[in-house]
Structures are given as structure tokens and as C-alpha cells.
Design a protein around this motif. Structure first.
Motif, PDB file in Angstrom:
ATOM      1  N   VAL A 130      16.604  98.488  54.530  1.00  0.00           N
ATOM      2  CA  VAL A 130      17.920  98.110  55.182  1.00  0.00           C
ATOM      3  C   VAL A 130      18.749  99.199  55.810  1.00  0.00           C
ATOM      4  O   VAL A 130      19.236  99.150  57.120  1.00  0.00           O
ATOM      5  CB  VAL A 130      18.866  97.367  54.190  1.00  0.00           C
ATOM      6  CG1 VAL A 130      20.069  96.951  54.564  1.00  0.00           C
ATOM      7  CG2 VAL A 130      18.121  96.074  53.886  1.00  0.00           C
ATOM      8  N   LEU A 131      19.032 100.403  55.285  1.00  0.00           N
ATOM      9  CA  LEU A 131      19.660 101.440  55.789  1.00  0.00           C
ATOM     10  C   LEU A 131      18.934 102.017  57.072  1.00  0.00           C
ATOM     11  O   LEU A 131      19.554 102.399  57.889  1.00  0.00           O
ATOM     12  CB  LEU A 131      19.972 102.622  54.625  1.00  0.00           C
ATOM     13  CG  LEU A 131      20.848 102.340  53.465  1.00  0.00           C
ATOM     14  CD1 LEU A 131      20.805 103.681  52.928  1.00  0.00           C
ATOM     15  CD2 LEU A 131      22.193 102.355  54.303  1.00  0.00           C
ATOM     16  N   VAL A 133      17.255 100.484  59.191  1.00  0.00           N
ATOM     17  CA  VAL A 133      17.509  99.423  60.377  1.00  0.00           C
ATOM     18  C   VAL A 133      18.955  99.538  60.598  1.00  0.00           C
ATOM     19  O   VAL A 133      19.432  99.840  62.060  1.00  0.00           O
ATOM     20  CB  VAL A 133      16.991  97.940  60.246  1.00  0.00           C
ATOM     21  CG1 VAL A 133      17.395  97.207  61.358  1.00  0.00           C
ATOM     22  CG2 VAL A 133      15.727  98.017  59.775  1.00  0.00           C
ATOM     23  N   PHE A 134      19.976  99.605  59.706  1.00  0.00           N
ATOM     24  CA  PHE A 134      21.420  99.568  60.048  1.00  0.00           C
ATOM     25  C   PHE A 134      21.939 100.617  60.597  1.00  0.00           C
ATOM     26  O   PHE A 134      22.555 100.951  61.773  1.00  0.00           O
ATOM     27  CB  PHE A 134      22.283  99.508  58.900  1.00  0.00           C
ATOM     28  CG  PHE A 134      23.526  99.518  58.530  1.00  0.00           C
ATOM     29  CD1 PHE A 134      24.306  98.205  59.169  1.00  0.00           C
ATOM     30  CD2 PHE A 134      24.212 100.705  58.171  1.00  0.00           C
ATOM     31  CE1 PHE A 134      25.622  98.520  59.180  1.00  0.00           C
ATOM     32  CE2 PHE A 134      25.650 100.807  58.311  1.00  0.00           C
ATOM     33  CZ  PHE A 134      26.347  99.761  58.937  1.00  0.00           C
ATOM     34  N   LEU A 135      21.472 101.994  60.255  1.00  0.00           N
ATOM     35  CA  LEU A 135      21.828 103.162  60.800  1.00  0.00           C
ATOM     36  C   LEU A 135      21.303 103.256  62.207  1.00  0.00           C
ATOM     37  O   LEU A 135      21.651 104.474  63.219  1.00  0.00           O
ATOM     38  CB  LEU A 135      21.452 104.170  59.874  1.00  0.00           C
ATOM     39  CG  LEU A 135      22.128 104.488  58.718  1.00  0.00           C
ATOM     40  CD1 LEU A 135      21.644 105.471  57.696  1.00  0.00           C
ATOM     41  CD2 LEU A 135      23.589 104.691  59.147  1.00  0.00           C
ATOM     42  N   LEU A 137      21.321 100.492  64.362  1.00  0.00           N
ATOM     43  CA  LEU A 137      21.854  99.448  65.097  1.00  0.00           C
ATOM     44  C   LEU A 137      23.299  99.487  65.081  1.00  0.00           C
ATOM     45  O   LEU A 137      24.090  99.448  66.112  1.00  0.00           O
ATOM     46  CB  LEU A 137      21.572  97.938  64.654  1.00  0.00           C
ATOM     47  CG  LEU A 137      20.239  97.793  64.674  1.00  0.00           C
ATOM     48  CD1 LEU A 137      19.992  96.270  63.976  1.00  0.00           C
ATOM     49  CD2 LEU A 137      19.428  97.771  65.825  1.00  0.00           C
ATOM     50  N   VAL A 138      23.812 100.216  63.851  1.00  0.00           N
ATOM     51  CA  VAL A 138      25.361 100.161  63.973  1.00  0.00           C
ATOM     52  C   VAL A 138      25.688 101.530  64.840  1.00  0.00           C
ATOM     53  O   VAL A 138      26.883 101.389  65.529  1.00  0.00           O
ATOM     54  CB  VAL A 138      25.847 100.792  62.512  1.00  0.00           C
ATOM     55  CG1 VAL A 138      25.555 102.221  62.269  1.00  0.00           C
ATOM     56  CG2 VAL A 138      27.561 100.659  62.566  1.00  0.00           C
ATOM     57  N   SER A 165      17.865 108.838  56.981  1.00  0.00           N
ATOM     58  CA  SER A 165      17.096 107.586  56.684  1.00  0.00           C
ATOM     59  C   SER A 165      15.583 107.672  56.928  1.00  0.00           C
ATOM     60  O   SER A 165      15.101 106.842  56.480  1.00  0.00           O
ATOM     61  CB  SER A 165      17.892 106.485  57.424  1.00  0.00           C
ATOM     62  OG  SER A 165      17.884 106.401  58.890  1.00  0.00           O
ATOM     63  N   THR A 196      11.171  95.712  59.679  1.00  0.00           N
ATOM     64  CA  THR A 196      12.179  96.715  60.274  1.00  0.00           C
ATOM     65  C   THR A 196      11.957  96.905  61.683  1.00  0.00           C
ATOM     66  O   THR A 196      13.222  97.373  62.268  1.00  0.00           O
ATOM     67  CB  THR A 196      11.866  98.168  59.451  1.00  0.00           C
ATOM     68  OG1 THR A 196      10.679  98.344  59.852  1.00  0.00           O
ATOM     69  CG2 THR A 196      12.372  98.035  57.970  1.00  0.00           C
ATOM     70  N   GLN A 200      14.943  96.020  65.542  1.00  0.00           N
ATOM     71  CA  GLN A 200      15.194  97.131  66.856  1.00  0.00           C
ATOM     72  C   GLN A 200      14.776  96.675  68.098  1.00  0.00           C
ATOM     73  O   GLN A 200      15.075  97.023  69.067  1.00  0.00           O
ATOM     74  CB  GLN A 200      14.456  98.213  66.144  1.00  0.00           C
ATOM     75  CG  GLN A 200      14.844  98.858  64.735  1.00  0.00           C
ATOM     76  CD  GLN A 200      14.445 100.035  64.297  1.00  0.00           C
ATOM     77  OE1 GLN A 200      14.584 101.168  64.666  1.00  0.00           O
ATOM     78  NE2 GLN A 200      13.627  99.832  63.207  1.00  0.00           N
TER      79      GLN A 200
END
Length: 290
Positions: A130-131, A133-135, A137-138, A165, A196, A200
């Protein structure tokens, strides 16, 4: 501009230089006492060089002023560089490169409650993907991107967060052991890149195909190359859409190879079969002659 001028750091970071030197020294020292194949050495040094060139050379200047170069930089920092380095499985060699007293202290720490808790978090099979992908996209949110490109502290946090990450994620996916002791099951390592890469790819496709300038910051700061904003943005989106997905496919194929190897050696956990229950009151008949 001469070739050597490209190697001059745009913003010198002694911390970054120290980290790269420590990693290199530990890997070389460990290689003298721990067998490291030529292939593993090639993967390690290729990833090491790519990460350094992306973080600490003149390229960083262009990454701050061209969106597609910025995305190519993050392709190396988040995907390719960590994949190559973790594909070299450097942990055993680098531990062997530590002084004996440090190795003993590290072993004691890992055996204690703090060490076990830290390892559990850094190898969590749900949190780390999760991190990962999150890091990505954010930092692509226009408002977040705006401030991170103007504030050098946020800019460094952005780059280091995607690097860390990436290391944590590929450490999970490229694990060659069965589960346990591996945190993620062999089948999960094959499926994880599928989940993942999907968000993206969607984000990359949206950035590449949208008809409006999502990141006017690069015009505000002045683009380093004479290129229209939408073309710059489209190439950056395509970089995230296709090459990044291909790197994850490589990781998926490596995980698939590990799954097949473990299956061939019968090292996969067998599923427990539920006992067949006979209906109440029904007697089993014996065959004639029994």
C-alpha cells in the motif's frame, strides 16, 4: 557541457554521499568473506550507479524543471534501482561486511522485542505494498507536487520516500524463501505486482491523455528544455504508464520463477483437507466379500 560536468551534484548532500559509500564498502567487504556471484555483483553495482546518478548529479536540475525527466527519475528511484539492488540479495554480504561486534549487536537487537516489532512493520505484507503505491500517487497530486518542487526539504523527502518504499517492496517480492519464514506467500508475491501496477497505470494514462496542464509549476520555474507543457506532461505520463509497469512485470516474473522453483522442490505448504463427514444415521456399506 562536458561529460564530467554532468556528474557534478546540483545540490551537494554529504548524508547521501556517506550512505552510498557505506553501502559500497559493506558490500565489498562482505564479498571477500561471503560468496557473491558475478551476476549479483553486476545487479548491485548497476542499481547503485543508477540511484546515484538519479539523486546526486546534474540530472537532478533537469528533474526539477521538466516533468518527464522528473518521472524518469522516479522510475529509477522507485522501481528500477531498488529492483536491481534487491535482486542482488545484498543483505547477507553487507551483514558479513560489518565488524564482528556490530554484527553481534545487530543480532541481539533483531532478537529483542523492538527489533522483532520493527521487522514486522517493515515486512508487513499489506502495509508495504500500500505504501509502495501511495507514495507514488500522493506526490503526483498537483497541490502536493507544487509545494514539494519548491521546498527543498519536501523535495528530498519525496525522493527518499519513494526510494525507501521501493526497497521495502522489492524486498518482499523478491524473497526466495517459502512462507514461513518469508512474510508474503509465494503466490502473493506473484499477485502483488498486478495490484500495485494497476493504479499507477491508471494515473499515468490520465496524466498522458488529459488535455489540460496539471503541473503549471514547471512553466513557473522555467522549463529546462524548449517543449510545450502538454507534450512534457504526456511523455511523463507515458513513462509512468508503460516503462514502470514493465519493471513491475519483471518483478512478477521473478516471483513466478520462485513459485515454480519452490513447487518443484515440494516446499510449498500443503492445504489441509477437511475430513468428509458422513450424514447422521447413515451407515457405510461394506463391499461384498469384505
Amino acid at each position: 557541457m562536458e561529460l564530467l560536468d554532468w556528474l557534478v551534484p546540483w545540490e551537494f548532500s554529504p548524508t547521501l554521499v556517506a550512505l552510498f559509500l557505506v553501502a559500497a564498502v559493506l558490500f565489498v567487504r562482505g564479498g571477500r568473506v561471503h560468496r557473491v556471484t558475478v551476476a549479483r555483483k553486476a545487479l548491485f553495482w548497476t542499481g547503485w550507479v543508477l540511484l546515484y546518478l538519479s539523486l546526486h548529479t546534474r540530472l537532478d536540475y533537469y528533474a526539477e524543471r521538466m516533468f518527464f525527466i522528473h518521472r524518469a527519475q522516479h522510475l529509477v528511484l522507485h522501481h528500477l534501482g531498488p529492483l536491481l539492488l534487491m535482486g542482488a540479495y545484498p543483505g547477507s554480504a553487507m551483514r558479513a561486511g560489518l565488524p564482528l561486534a556490530w554484527r553481534a549487536a545487530l543480532r541481539r537487537f533483531n532478537a529483542g522485542p523492538m527489533g522483532r516489532a520493527l521487522v514486522a512493520v517493515l515486512t508487513h505484507k499489506y502495509l508495504i505494498p500500500v505504501l509502495f503505491v501511495f507514495l507514488v500517487l500522493v506526490w503526483l497530486l498537483p497541490a502536493v507536487q507544487f509545494y514539494s518542487m519548491l521546498d527543498w526539504r519536501l523535495y528530498r523527502l519525496m525522493n527518499w520516500s519513494v526510494v525507501v518504499s521501493g526497497f521495502l517492496y522489492w524486498n518482499l517480492i523478491l524473497d526466495r524463501r517459502p512462507s514461513p519464514p518469508a512474510r508474503m506467500s509465494p503466490g502473493g508475491r506473484v499477485l502483488s505486482p498486478v495490484f500495485t501496477m494497476a493504479p499507477q497505470m491508471v494515473a499515468g494514462a490520465y496524466i498522458a491523455l488529459t488535455g489540460r496542464d496539471l503541473y503549471p509549476l514547471f512553466d513557473l520555474c522555467g522549463r529546462a528544455l524548449p517543449m510545450p507543457a502538454l507534450m512534457d506532461q504526456s511523455i511523463g505520463g507515458l513513462t509512468m504508464w508503460i516503462p514502470a509497469a514493465l519493471v513491475e512485470v519483471v518483478g512478477l516474473l521473478i516471483a513466478l520463477g520462485t513459485l515454480m522453483r519452490l513447487s518443484g522442490k515440494h516446499r510449498l505448504p500443503e492445504r489441509k483437507r477437511r475430513p468428509v463427514r458422513q450424514p447422521a444415521g447413515k451407515k457405510t456399506t461394506r463391499p461384498a466379500g469384505a
